[in-house]
Design a protein around this motif. Structure first.
Motif, PDB file in Angstrom:
ATOM      1  N   ARG A  61       0.835  -1.207   0.000  1.00 52.20           N
ATOM      2  CA  ARG A  61       0.000   0.000   0.000  1.00 52.20           C
ATOM      3  C   ARG A  61       0.871   1.259   0.000  1.00 52.20           C
ATOM      4  NH1 ARG A  61      -2.372   3.233   4.460  1.00 52.20           N
ATOM      5  NH2 ARG A  61      -4.136   4.394   3.568  1.00 52.20           N
ATOM      6  N   ARG A  65       0.724   4.056  -2.981  1.00 51.06           N
ATOM      7  CA  ARG A  65       0.395   5.461  -2.728  1.00 51.06           C
ATOM      8  C   ARG A  65       1.551   6.373  -3.136  1.00 51.06           C
ATOM      9  NH1 ARG A  65      -2.004   6.437   3.079  1.00 51.06           N
ATOM     10  NH2 ARG A  65      -2.688   8.351   2.036  1.00 51.06           N
ATOM     11  N   GLU A  70      -4.141   5.377  -5.104  1.00 54.39           N
ATOM     12  CA  GLU A  70      -4.773   5.410  -3.790  1.00 54.39           C
ATOM     13  C   GLU A  70      -5.428   4.055  -3.486  1.00 54.39           C
ATOM     14  OE1 GLU A  70      -4.833   7.464  -1.237  1.00 54.39           O
ATOM     15  OE2 GLU A  70      -3.373   8.691  -2.316  1.00 54.39           O
ATOM     16  N   SER A  72      -6.908   1.856   0.172  1.00 51.11           N
ATOM     17  CA  SER A  72      -7.060   1.849   1.619  1.00 51.11           C
ATOM     18  C   SER A  72      -6.320   0.659   2.228  1.00 51.11           C
ATOM     19  CB  SER A  72      -8.543   1.772   1.992  1.00 51.11           C
ATOM     20  OG  SER A  72      -9.077   0.509   1.626  1.00 51.11           O
ATOM     21  N   ALA A  73      -6.031   0.750   3.517  1.00 48.83           N
ATOM     22  CA  ALA A  73      -5.360  -0.353   4.202  1.00 48.83           C
ATOM     23  C   ALA A  73      -6.228  -1.609   4.171  1.00 48.83           C
ATOM     24  CB  ALA A  73      -5.043   0.042   5.640  1.00 48.83           C
ATOM     25  N   ARG A  74      -7.540  -1.436   4.303  1.00 50.22           N
ATOM     26  CA  ARG A  74      -8.459  -2.578   4.296  1.00 50.22           C
ATOM     27  C   ARG A  74      -8.433  -3.286   2.934  1.00 50.22           C
ATOM     28  NH1 ARG A  74     -13.891  -3.436   2.988  1.00 50.22           N
ATOM     29  NH2 ARG A  74     -14.942  -4.988   4.290  1.00 50.22           N
ATOM     30  N   ASP A  75      -8.508  -2.504   1.850  1.00 47.63           N
ATOM     31  CA  ASP A  75      -8.482  -3.108   0.514  1.00 47.63           C
ATOM     32  C   ASP A  75      -7.132  -3.757   0.228  1.00 47.63           C
ATOM     33  OD1 ASP A  75     -11.076  -2.555  -0.196  1.00 47.63           O
ATOM     34  OD2 ASP A  75     -10.594  -0.656  -1.166  1.00 47.63           O
TER      35      ASP A  75
END
Length: 296
Positions: A61, A65, A70, A72-75
């Motif tokens: 991640r 980035r 972009e 997210s940490a969850r994705d």
């Protein structure tokens, strides 16, 4: 049809290699080793393996980035563990999962270059630190490994240390190398390496990759301890390099066969019997399957 035949060939090759390794180690003794595995150490190894891949997902991640994609940490964690599942089930070792990560990131609306480069650099970051830690482990185990290669201990130690230091320094030469030849498909990487925050990103990648490999070595060692294999941290640091590198070769399904063969070869100098070494490789493979199920 050609790809299907190649996939089938890889699956058969991995299966034959795994069957051959188990046959040479004696299937009954391998099964006996696995049956006596300590549940506590097995659980500790699985926890370390999961933690290793959580850090891996966050490392990816950060790279994505930094390159302008972009996520997210969850994705990132969801897609990373789904990729582990593909790696465990599809022929081609890590290739299938890496392609999957690049595709889902691109489908999420991110640039193609950032999606592809983030996955490639994430994989290279892990391999870079894996080889470095493996080299340091080999240097610390010189008294055991050098005789196997028929080299003086001092020569072996010097070669591994110098090689490891040069290997660690390689990424710092990347901006200069890319300034000279960073055109075409290398242009996005050349632009990124010229940024002022390149050094900070490289330090973060080194730190995250070191954490990933230490946790992975801990998982491998815990699998060994579950079978009664007691070795020094340096020995596990060395052994994980050939074991993980062989498992990553796109010649089998999920690294089965190549991983176990590498475990036998890497642990033999330390007096680990083949059935126990095969068991260590099998346990680590089961950790991957468990994480693949988690991703599913």
């Amino acid at each position: 049809m050609k790809r299907a035949r190649q996939a089938l060939l890889r699956a058969l090759l991995g299966g034959v290699l795994l069957a051959g390794v188990i046959a040479l180690a004696d299937p009954a003794r391998v099964l006996a080793q696995l049956r006596q595995a300590h549940p506590g150490w097995l659980a500790a190894g699985l926890a370390a393996a999961i933690a290793s891949n959580v850090v891996s997902a966050l490392r990816w991640r950060a790279l994505a980035r930094w390159l302008g994609a972009e996520v997210s940490a969850r994705d990132a964690m969801r897609w990373y563990f789904q990729a582990i599942g593909l790696n465990a089930l599809l022929p081609g070792a890590v290739v299938g999962g890496d392609v999957y990560r690049a595709v889902v990131l691109r489908r999420a609306g991110q640039a193609t270059a950032a999606s592809s480069w983030s996955v490639l650099l994430d994989r290279l970051s892990g391999l870079w630190m894996l080889c470095a830690i493996g080299g340091l482990g080999a240097a610390l185990c010189a008294s055991v490994l050098a005789p196997w290669l028929r080299l003086p201990v001092g020569v072996f130690t010097a070669l591994t240390l110098v090689g490891t230091l040069l290997w660690l320094a390689l990424p710092w030469a990347l901006p200069r190398l890319l300034r000279q030849g960073g055109k075409g498909w290398l242009a996005p990487l050349a632009a990124a390496s010229a940024r002022d925050d390149f050094g900070a990103q490289l330090r973060w990648q080194a730190l995250a990759s070191a954490a990933v490999q230490v946790l992975s070595a801990a998982a491998l060692a815990a699998g060994g301890l579950a079978l009664g294999v007691h070795l020094s941290p340096a020995a596990w640091a060395w052994a994980m390099a050939p074991v993980f590198l062989m498992a990553a070769l796109p010649v089998s399904v999920g690294g089965w066969g190549t991983r176990e063969a590498a475990a036998v070869a890497a642990l033999a100098p330390f007096g680990v019997a083949a059935p126990a070494a095969v068991g260590v490789g099998v346990i680590y493979g089961l950790y991957q399957l468990a994480q693949g199920a988690l991703g599913a």
